[in-house]
Design a protein around this motif. Structure first.
Motif, PDB file in Angstrom:
ATOM      1  N   PRO A   1       0.820  -1.001  -0.215  1.00  0.00           N
ATOM      2  CA  PRO A   1       0.288  -0.250  -0.217  1.00  0.00           C
ATOM      3  C   PRO A   1       0.495   1.397   0.091  1.00  0.00           C
ATOM      4  CG  PRO A   1      -0.626  -1.827   1.593  1.00  0.00           C
ATOM      5  CD  PRO A   1       0.460  -1.820   1.021  1.00  0.00           C
ATOM      6  N   GLY A   2       0.465   2.022  -0.954  1.00  0.00           N
ATOM      7  CA  GLY A   2       1.220   3.701  -0.984  1.00  0.00           C
ATOM      8  C   GLY A   2       2.887   3.361  -1.489  1.00  0.00           C
ATOM      9  N   MET A   3       3.080   2.157  -2.604  1.00  0.00           N
ATOM     10  CA  MET A   3       4.519   2.162  -3.176  1.00  0.00           C
ATOM     11  C   MET A   3       4.051   1.681  -4.232  1.00  0.00           C
ATOM     12  SD  MET A   3       6.765  -0.317  -0.500  1.00  0.00           S
ATOM     13  CE  MET A   3       7.741   0.304   0.487  1.00  0.00           C
ATOM     14  N   SER A   4       5.198   2.034  -5.504  1.00  0.00           N
ATOM     15  CA  SER A   4       4.733   1.490  -6.572  1.00  0.00           C
ATOM     16  C   SER A   4       5.039   0.047  -6.920  1.00  0.00           C
ATOM     17  CB  SER A   4       5.829   2.354  -7.868  1.00  0.00           C
ATOM     18  OG  SER A   4       7.384   1.931  -7.259  1.00  0.00           O
ATOM     19  N   GLY A   5       5.208  -0.543  -7.817  1.00  0.00           N
ATOM     20  CA  GLY A   5       5.662  -2.053  -7.709  1.00  0.00           C
ATOM     21  C   GLY A   5       6.611  -1.725  -8.101  1.00  0.00           C
ATOM     22  N   VAL A   6       8.295  -1.155  -8.442  1.00  0.00           N
ATOM     23  CA  VAL A   6       9.095  -0.934  -8.460  1.00  0.00           C
ATOM     24  C   VAL A   6       9.898  -1.161  -6.957  1.00  0.00           C
ATOM     25  CG1 VAL A   6       9.913   1.035  -9.237  1.00  0.00           C
ATOM     26  CG2 VAL A   6      11.294  -0.792  -9.701  1.00  0.00           C
ATOM     27  N   ASP A   7       9.418  -0.332  -5.863  1.00  0.00           N
ATOM     28  CA  ASP A   7       9.320  -0.101  -5.334  1.00  0.00           C
ATOM     29  C   ASP A   7       9.045  -0.862  -3.819  1.00  0.00           C
ATOM     30  OD1 ASP A   7      10.806   3.189  -6.067  1.00  0.00           O
ATOM     31  OD2 ASP A   7       8.810   3.754  -4.974  1.00  0.00           O
ATOM     32  N   THR A   8       7.681  -1.627  -4.304  1.00  0.00           N
ATOM     33  CA  THR A   8       7.591  -3.029  -3.189  1.00  0.00           C
ATOM     34  C   THR A   8       8.903  -4.000  -3.485  1.00  0.00           C
ATOM     35  OG1 THR A   8       5.065  -2.214  -4.069  1.00  0.00           O
ATOM     36  CG2 THR A   8       6.403  -4.335  -3.275  1.00  0.00           C
ATOM     37  N   TRP A   9       9.385  -4.138  -5.094  1.00  0.00           N
ATOM     38  CA  TRP A   9      10.402  -5.551  -5.619  1.00  0.00           C
ATOM     39  C   TRP A   9      11.617  -4.957  -4.312  1.00  0.00           C
ATOM     40  CZ3 TRP A   9      10.962  -9.391  -8.519  1.00  0.00           C
ATOM     41  CH2 TRP A   9      12.339  -9.723  -8.240  1.00  0.00           C
ATOM     42  N   ARG A  10      11.959  -3.425  -4.491  1.00  0.00           N
ATOM     43  CA  ARG A  10      13.009  -3.050  -3.925  1.00  0.00           C
ATOM     44  C   ARG A  10      13.286  -3.650  -1.938  1.00  0.00           C
ATOM     45  NH1 ARG A  10      12.553   2.661  -4.869  1.00  0.00           N
ATOM     46  NH2 ARG A  10      15.634   2.563  -3.523  1.00  0.00           N
TER      47      ARG A  10
END
Length: 469
Positions: A135-144
């Protein structure tokens, strides 16, 4: 591309088969990875083990530690086929080689004795694929962030507190101590370097970009986020994570023994499934591995220890196929070196190509074992050499002092269970493998039952009507 369920005509291939331009193209080509015409060329690249320097006794190597990994990506549901979940398992397997040597003379082998000779440890992780976010993150930031949590929490062995994150920091340090921070090329958030010539660094606890104040993770040093796909499969960055985790796990073992029980290094061979190389965004870490392993080898020499016996073994691929083609041209018990010119020719690269310079921290050899079958192995060079730096010395035999001892140890570990198989790799693979079929179905169901918004009535998940009889 067809619509879902649309089938091609049964005669759709006929026009292609009849096309003269297609036939002409096929007739213009030749296979580069073919058997050489001259036997003398192969023999000139081979040396018997007895002619190579020996730095130790293979009978003194009593343990093998092998690291292997397995990854898979599944669709979340039939209604969301582009939503992917990735699963990764990495396992380390320690085998008591003296037990196997004793079993080799037995007519009947007790499976319980084999099992008792092996100790294994594995860790698992799920990584988000496309269209899965915190929640609140983009897909790539979630991956990171998920990858960073994986590195921070995954211990390389159950008996220690050392994690893969510690191994990554150790890789960027020296024998005197691990690095406190790692330099990044650019910020993953804004794509900018540090302003005014300052360094962009991240520590174990993370950091902030001085340009955009974005959050930095230690996992950003692996750069796998650069290949993250927001709309399709992320099997490629999953494979990069698996490759990095395997090699960091091996590095953790090496450093752990060097710190706590240096004598163990004398009695252990460390095996990696696959070549000693890092590709794609991971490739820059190759230089760190070359420097770190060279530093460790120098330290071992000062301690009057043999340099760590580290080897990568390939089970498949172009070089394994080529080794099969020329196996009968290599005398039994001989090692064949692969000069840059030979590699470029069989791979179809240009003559001036600098093969492996940016990816390999070991150099490939083909060893024809005493059993007669070929093994494609990768062995690190001596300190001061980079395995494919193009210098004359690195293409010679003297740059690989551990080569003979490694081959002699591998001779005692051959198994006929699978083609090109050695016992430690076979056992590590069995510990790491994620099964297809039922196993994949269970992993899919696990995603469906645990990701909010994907909980479905399993009875309602039925094949489309056109698949039913």
């Amino acid at each position: 591309m067809p619509y879902p369920g649309e089938k091609a005509s049964r005669l759709g291939h006929v026009d292609t088969v009849r096309n003269e331009a297609v036939k002409a193209a096929l007739q213009r080509w030749e296979i580069t990875n073919s058997r050489p015409n001259s036997k003398d060329e192969i023999e000139g690249l081979c040396r018997p083990l007895a002619d190579l320097p020996r730095i130790g006794d293979p009978g003194d190597v009593d343990f093998s530690i092998t690291v292997d990994g397995s990854d898979t990506e599944v669709e979340a549901t039939r209604d969301h086929p582009t939503v992917k979940v990735g699963y990764l398992r990495v396992a380390g397997s320690m085998v008591q080689l003296d037990v196997f040597r004793a079993l080799a003379i037995e007519r009947y082998i007790d499976p319980r004795a084999v099992r008792k000779s092996q100790t294994e440890y594995a860790f698992d992780v799920a990584l988000p694929g496309s269209q899965l976010v915190r929640p609140g993150m983009s897909g790539v930031d979630t991956w990171r962030s998920e990858l960073d949590a994986f590195l921070m929490s995954s211990r390389f062995d159950s008996s220690t507190s050392m994690t893969l994150a510690d191994g990554l920091l150790a890789l960027h340090g020296t024998r005197e101590g691990r690095a406190e921070a790692i330099s990044l090329r650019v910020c993953p958030n804004c794509g900018q370097g540090a302003p005014n010539g300052a360094q962009l660094t991240v520590a174990a606890q993370g950091g902030r970009c001085p340009s955009c104040s974005g959050v930095l993770y230690l996992a950003d040093a692996l750069r796998t986020h650069e290949e993250y796909n927001v709309e399709g499969s992320n099997f490629t960055p999953m494979g990069r994570v698996m490759s990095a985790a395997e090699r960091l796990m091996t590095l953790c073992y090496l450093n752990f023994f060097a710190d706590s029980a240096p004598e163990v290094l004398r009695h252990t061979i460390f095996v990696t499934d696959g070549p000693l190389a890092l590709h794609g965004p991971l490739a820059p870490l190759k230089r760190r591995f070359v420097e770190h392993l060279g530093d460790l080898a120098n330290w071992c020499e000062n301690q009057k220890l043999v340099a760590p016996l580290l080897v990568g073994i390939e089970k498949s691929g172009a070089f394994v196929e080529h080794a099969e083609l020329i196996a009968d041209l290599i005398p039994i018990g001989h090692v064949m070196r692969l000069p840059n010119a030979y590699i470029n020719r069989i791979s179809g690269r240009s003559e001036d190509n600098r093969y492996g310079e940016d990816e390999f921290y070991g150099r490939r050899f083909i060893y024809r074992t005493q059993a007669g079958d070929p093994l494609v192995i990768t062995v690190p060079a001596a300190p001061g050499y980079s395995p494919y730096d193009g210098s004359d010395g690195v293409e010679g035999w003297e740059a690989y002092p551990t080569l003979r001892l490694i081959c002699e140890v591998l001779d005692s570990l051959r198994t006929r269970m699978y083609q090109h198989a050695v016992i430690p790799v076979a056992l590590a693979h069995s510990a790491a493998a994620l099964p297809l079929g039922v196993g994949r179905s269970v992993l899919t169901m696990m995603a469906q039952q645990n990701i909010p918004g994907l909980k479905v009535d399993m009875q309602a998940v039925q094949p489309p009507t056109y698949f039913k009889r």
